[in-house]
Design a protein around this motif. Sequence first.
Motif, PDB file in Angstrom:
ATOM      1  N   LEU A  85       7.297  -5.791   7.864  1.00  0.00           N
ATOM      2  CA  LEU A  85       6.894  -6.699   6.796  1.00  0.00           C
ATOM      3  C   LEU A  85       6.638  -5.907   5.514  1.00  0.00           C
ATOM      4  N   ILE A  86       5.975  -4.759   5.657  1.00  0.00           N
ATOM      5  CA  ILE A  86       5.783  -3.818   4.556  1.00  0.00           C
ATOM      6  C   ILE A  86       6.168  -2.434   5.044  1.00  0.00           C
ATOM      7  N   GLU A  87       6.807  -1.679   4.168  1.00  0.00           N
ATOM      8  CA  GLU A  87       7.116  -0.288   4.489  1.00  0.00           C
ATOM      9  C   GLU A  87       6.942   0.557   3.234  1.00  0.00           C
ATOM     10  N   LEU A  88       6.258   1.671   3.390  1.00  0.00           N
ATOM     11  CA  LEU A  88       6.124   2.644   2.315  1.00  0.00           C
ATOM     12  C   LEU A  88       6.966   3.859   2.671  1.00  0.00           C
ATOM     13  N   LYS A  89       7.792   4.302   1.739  1.00  0.00           N
ATOM     14  CA  LYS A  89       8.647   5.468   1.952  1.00  0.00           C
ATOM     15  C   LYS A  89       8.341   6.529   0.905  1.00  0.00           C
ATOM     16  N   HIS A  90       7.781   7.638   1.363  1.00  0.00           N
ATOM     17  CA  HIS A  90       7.510   8.804   0.511  1.00  0.00           C
ATOM     18  C   HIS A  90       6.727   8.405  -0.749  1.00  0.00           C
ATOM     19  N   VAL A  91       5.731   7.558  -0.555  1.00  0.00           N
ATOM     20  CA  VAL A  91       4.954   7.046  -1.683  1.00  0.00           C
ATOM     21  C   VAL A  91       3.915   8.067  -2.138  1.00  0.00           C
ATOM     22  N   GLY A  92       3.826   8.230  -3.444  1.00  0.00           N
ATOM     23  CA  GLY A  92       2.814   9.094  -4.034  1.00  0.00           C
ATOM     24  C   GLY A  92       2.172   8.404  -5.216  1.00  0.00           C
ATOM     25  N   LYS A  93       0.970   8.839  -5.555  1.00  0.00           N
ATOM     26  CA  LYS A  93       0.270   8.274  -6.704  1.00  0.00           C
ATOM     27  C   LYS A  93      -0.501   9.371  -7.426  1.00  0.00           C
ATOM     28  N   GLN A  94      -0.250   9.454  -8.735  1.00  0.00           N
ATOM     29  CA  GLN A  94      -0.948  10.422  -9.563  1.00  0.00           C
ATOM     30  C   GLN A  94      -1.714   9.715 -10.663  1.00  0.00           C
ATOM     31  N   TYR A  95      -2.900  10.240 -10.957  1.00  0.00           N
ATOM     32  CA  TYR A  95      -3.683   9.797 -12.107  1.00  0.00           C
ATOM     33  C   TYR A  95      -3.814  11.007 -13.030  1.00  0.00           C
ATOM     34  N   GLY A  96      -2.906  11.113 -13.985  1.00  0.00           N
ATOM     35  CA  GLY A  96      -2.878  12.305 -14.810  1.00  0.00           C
ATOM     36  C   GLY A  96      -2.505  13.513 -13.972  1.00  0.00           C
TER      37      GLY A  96
ATOM     38  N   GLY B 147      -1.025  -4.590  -4.921  1.00  0.00           N
ATOM     39  CA  GLY B 147      -0.484  -4.899  -6.239  1.00  0.00           C
ATOM     40  C   GLY B 147      -1.407  -4.551  -7.391  1.00  0.00           C
ATOM     41  N   LEU B 148      -2.539  -3.907  -7.115  1.00  0.00           N
ATOM     42  CA  LEU B 148      -3.451  -3.512  -8.187  1.00  0.00           C
ATOM     43  C   LEU B 148      -2.918  -2.318  -8.971  1.00  0.00           C
ATOM     44  N   HIS B 149      -2.314  -1.372  -8.244  1.00  0.00           N
ATOM     45  CA  HIS B 149      -1.724  -0.197  -8.866  1.00  0.00           C
ATOM     46  C   HIS B 149      -0.269  -0.063  -8.423  1.00  0.00           C
ATOM     47  N   GLN B 150       0.528   0.618  -9.218  1.00  0.00           N
ATOM     48  CA  GLN B 150       1.904   0.913  -8.851  1.00  0.00           C
ATOM     49  C   GLN B 150       2.010   2.372  -8.446  1.00  0.00           C
ATOM     50  N   GLN B 151       2.844   2.640  -7.448  1.00  0.00           N
ATOM     51  CA  GLN B 151       3.035   4.008  -7.016  1.00  0.00           C
ATOM     52  C   GLN B 151       3.744   4.822  -8.104  1.00  0.00           C
ATOM     53  N   SER B 152       3.451   6.120  -8.127  1.00  0.00           N
ATOM     54  CA  SER B 152       4.100   7.012  -9.088  1.00  0.00           C
ATOM     55  C   SER B 152       5.460   7.465  -8.591  1.00  0.00           C
TER      56      SER B 152
ATOM     57  N   THR C   3       8.356  -3.690  -6.751  1.00  0.00           N
ATOM     58  CA  THR C   3       7.231  -3.107  -7.472  1.00  0.00           C
ATOM     59  C   THR C   3       6.329  -4.243  -7.909  1.00  0.00           C
ATOM     60  N   PHE C   4       5.114  -4.278  -7.378  1.00  0.00           N
ATOM     61  CA  PHE C   4       4.187  -5.350  -7.713  1.00  0.00           C
ATOM     62  C   PHE C   4       3.528  -5.077  -9.059  1.00  0.00           C
ATOM     63  N   GLY C   5       3.471  -6.114  -9.895  1.00  0.00           N
ATOM     64  CA  GLY C   5       2.803  -5.996 -11.178  1.00  0.00           C
ATOM     65  C   GLY C   5       1.378  -6.499 -11.152  1.00  0.00           C
ATOM     66  N   SER C   6       0.999  -7.199 -10.061  1.00  0.00           N
ATOM     67  CA  SER C   6      -0.347  -7.767  -9.970  1.00  0.00           C
ATOM     68  C   SER C   6      -0.617  -8.174  -8.527  1.00  0.00           C
TER      69      SER C   6
ATOM     70  N   ALA D 194     -10.099  10.336   1.191  1.00  0.00           N
ATOM     71  CA  ALA D 194      -8.823  10.622   1.864  1.00  0.00           C
ATOM     72  C   ALA D 194      -7.643   9.951   1.179  1.00  0.00           C
ATOM     73  N   GLY D 195      -7.905   8.892   0.393  1.00  0.00           N
ATOM     74  CA  GLY D 195      -6.817   8.180  -0.268  1.00  0.00           C
ATOM     75  C   GLY D 195      -6.636   6.757   0.215  1.00  0.00           C
ATOM     76  N   LYS D 196      -7.543   6.299   1.067  1.00  0.00           N
ATOM     77  CA  LYS D 196      -7.405   4.957   1.634  1.00  0.00           C
ATOM     78  C   LYS D 196      -7.468   3.882   0.552  1.00  0.00           C
ATOM     79  N   SER D 197      -8.405   4.015  -0.375  1.00  0.00           N
ATOM     80  CA  SER D 197      -8.561   3.003  -1.430  1.00  0.00           C
ATOM     81  C   SER D 197      -7.328   2.936  -2.321  1.00  0.00           C
ATOM     82  N   THR D 198      -6.762   4.083  -2.649  1.00  0.00           N
ATOM     83  CA  THR D 198      -5.549   4.097  -3.471  1.00  0.00           C
ATOM     84  C   THR D 198      -4.395   3.436  -2.735  1.00  0.00           C
ATOM     85  N   LEU D 199      -4.295   3.703  -1.445  1.00  0.00           N
ATOM     86  CA  LEU D 199      -3.233   3.092  -0.641  1.00  0.00           C
ATOM     87  C   LEU D 199      -3.368   1.568  -0.625  1.00  0.00           C
ATOM     88  N   ILE D 200      -4.599   1.083  -0.458  1.00  0.00           N
ATOM     89  CA  ILE D 200      -4.851  -0.357  -0.482  1.00  0.00           C
ATOM     90  C   ILE D 200      -4.398  -0.951  -1.814  1.00  0.00           C
TER      91      ILE D 200
END
Length: 271
Positions: free
Chosen positions: A21-32, A69-74, A86-89, A58-64
């Motif tokens: 239903l959902i799959e993440l592939k090599h997802v990363g997120k940077q803040y600056g 749809g709160l944040h977009q992956q980098s 890519t969710f905008g909201s 650990a990164g759980k909140s960012t993953l959520i």
Amino acid sequence: MSTIEQMPVDTEPGGGDKIPLIELKHVGKQYGNIIALQDINLRVKAGEVTGVLGDNGAGKSTLIKIMAGLHQQSEGELLVDGEALTFGSPKEALSKGIATVYQDLAVVSLMPVWRNFFLGQELRKGPLKTLDANGMRATTMSELSKMGIELPDVDAPIGSLSGGQRQCVAIARAIFFGARVLILDEPTAALGVKQSGMVLRYISAAKEQGFGVVFITHNPHHAYMVGDHFVLLNRGRQKLDCTYDEISLEELTQQMAGGDELEALTHELRR
């Protein structure tokens, strides 16, 4: 407004495994310059519970937030039913059947249970579009009963319910309004044994009814009781990715606690 019958049973060509239903592939997120997540791979299938474990930071909140749809992956891809999106909201995520139940539940404590159940999506009737209070009461009682939640009075303030009951009401609400995937943010963190058991039984029931569940937790015992697949995050990286049959509770606990670091600490303290 039942969603169980509407849920597609997707299979890959040739009768292979179900498409997640959902799959993440090599997802990363940077803040600056800060790397919050790096190279995360995750699959959430219908009728399965994916336990995402990790300590604070650990990164759980960012993953959520990415899945909700709160944040977009980098970097990397987020796929829903095999389609890269890519969710905008959060509204866009919810339109795809992805609902997040946060630890604070986003309820109004002094409002009745039925008002919270329909909060922001109230039923209205007549030319003046007045609130259909009786309809919302009846629907709330019916939907909670379907999910095995028996409340004596849906007119009671939701703040008067136990923590476990409030969690179950929030989950039932998400399902009623179209969720196929439930992302549960530490639902048992502030609960005692009995109330935690109530929530875990409800998670198991949702799984049996065909929903995909992402169970975010720092408690390996709770995750192991209901989980089918486990992902362990450590400082934004994926440390573990295995199924229930591939790991024991003792091994999962050791991995969660730091493995060799925990063993070294144990020997140090016992000297």
